[in-house]
Enzyme design. Structure first.
Site, short mmCIF file in Angstrom:
data_model
loop_
_atom_site.label_atom_id
_atom_site.label_comp_id
_atom_site.label_asym_id
_atom_site.label_seq_id
_atom_site.Cartn_x
_atom_site.Cartn_y
_atom_site.Cartn_z
N SER A 1 -13.50 -4.76 7.80
CA SER A 1 -13.67 -3.44 8.42
C SER A 1 -12.83 -2.37 7.71
O SER A 1 -13.25 -1.21 7.63
CB SER A 1 -13.36 -3.48 9.92
OG SER A 1 -11.99 -3.68 10.16
N ARG B 1 -2.32 -22.95 -7.07
CA ARG B 1 -2.38 -21.52 -6.80
C ARG B 1 -2.41 -20.73 -8.10
O ARG B 1 -3.11 -19.72 -8.22
CB ARG B 1 -1.18 -21.09 -5.94
CG ARG B 1 -1.32 -19.65 -5.48
CD ARG B 1 -0.28 -19.28 -4.47
NE ARG B 1 1.00 -19.05 -5.12
CZ ARG B 1 2.12 -18.77 -4.48
NH1 ARG B 1 2.13 -18.71 -3.17
NH2 ARG B 1 3.24 -18.56 -5.14
N ASN C 1 -1.44 -2.93 0.15
CA ASN C 1 -1.80 -3.85 1.24
C ASN C 1 -1.67 -3.09 2.55
O ASN C 1 -0.92 -2.12 2.65
CB ASN C 1 -0.84 -5.05 1.25
CG ASN C 1 -1.20 -6.06 2.33
OD1 ASN C 1 -2.36 -6.41 2.54
ND2 ASN C 1 -0.19 -6.53 3.06
N HIS D 1 -0.76 -3.97 6.59
CA HIS D 1 -0.24 -5.03 7.46
C HIS D 1 -0.17 -4.48 8.89
O HIS D 1 0.30 -3.36 9.09
CB HIS D 1 1.16 -5.46 6.99
CG HIS D 1 1.72 -6.57 7.81
ND1 HIS D 1 1.28 -7.86 7.70
CD2 HIS D 1 2.69 -6.57 8.76
CE1 HIS D 1 1.94 -8.62 8.56
NE2 HIS D 1 2.80 -7.86 9.21
N THR E 1 4.82 -6.07 -3.36
CA THR E 1 5.88 -6.64 -4.19
C THR E 1 5.85 -8.15 -3.96
O THR E 1 5.19 -8.62 -3.02
CB THR E 1 7.26 -6.06 -3.79
OG1 THR E 1 7.44 -6.29 -2.38
CG2 THR E 1 7.34 -4.58 -4.08
N GLU F 1 -5.71 1.70 11.52
CA GLU F 1 -5.76 1.19 10.14
C GLU F 1 -6.89 1.87 9.38
O GLU F 1 -6.77 2.19 8.19
CB GLU F 1 -5.97 -0.34 10.13
CG GLU F 1 -4.81 -1.13 10.69
CD GLU F 1 -5.06 -2.63 10.64
OE1 GLU F 1 -5.70 -3.10 9.69
OE2 GLU F 1 -4.61 -3.33 11.56
#
Ligand code: GRF
Length: 208
Positions: free
Chosen positions: A13, A65, A107, A109, A141, A174
């Protein structure tokens, strides 16, 4: 035109809000691609329906990873991004990957960082008796959910709230602050100095 690549894992979204604001407001930018680590990520359908390139790099297909992130970066770099946007991307990224995109990776959060990094932020905020919660857009970071803060939203906790009502109230904010932060980035309006971010026009970096 700045090129934006968005990484998602699910619903997408925030990605939708970014795609829509970019088009409506005529940013000097385009969403060049949406990349997911899960083929089932619902957001991929929205992106494809809007003529945006999509790609899947399934983390489960890689033994380590490092191998996953090497391939992920190869795919991302194929789209030549000026900005990499994490929008509900649910993999922790290693230091080498993060450094490769340093200063050009954002980002979001769902907490008022530095409070409540990690998962279940709304549950933890309720347990702590917080009277306000919110969301944070930050440069990425190597430390999880840290990094220079670009913009935050603040919403009240109301009597009777549970983590779902709170998540919904925060998510609506957001969808405002993430596009705003990205617009500033692509307009060259953000200055990052000594780990702090200022908006060069003096615009408010908080939505209350
Ligand atoms: C959002 O709450 C975001 O803050 C968090 O994951 C959620 C993603 O939602 N990082 P969506 O996929 O953008 O709908």
């Amino acid at each position: 035109m700045k090129r934006i690549v968005i990484l998602i894992s699910g619903r997408g979204s925030n990605m939708e809000a970014i795609v829509q604001r970019c088009a409506e407001q005529g940013w000097p930018a385009q969403v060049a691609a949406v990349v997911a680590n899960r083929a089932e990520a619902q957001g991929l359908q929205f992106a494809a329906a809007h003529g945006i390139a999509t790609a899947v790099v399934d983390h489960k297909a890689f033994a380590t990873r490092e191998a996953f992130e090497t391939e992920l970066a190869r795919v991302i770099d194929g789209f030549e991004p000026d900005l990499l946007v994490l929008a509900g991307f649910m993999r922790i990224l290693g230091a080498a990957f993060v450094r490769h995109y340093e200063g050009r990776m954002l980002n979001i959060h769902p907490s008022l960082l530095p409070a409540f990094p990690g998962l279940h932020t709304h549950r933890r905020a309720l347990q702590a008796g917080c009277k306000a919660v919110g969301a944070t857009v930050h440069f990425v970071t190597p430390e999880l959910d840290h990094g220079p803060i670009v913009m935050q939203s603040v919403v009240p906790v109301r009597p009777g709230d549970d983590e779902h009502t709170l998540a919904e109230r925060v998510l609506a904010t957001e969808h405002v602050i993430y596009p705003q932060a990205i617009r500033w980035f692509v307009q060259g309006k953000l200055q990052l100095e000594d780990g702090r971010v200022s908006q060069l026009d003096g615009a408010s970096q908080v939505l209350i």
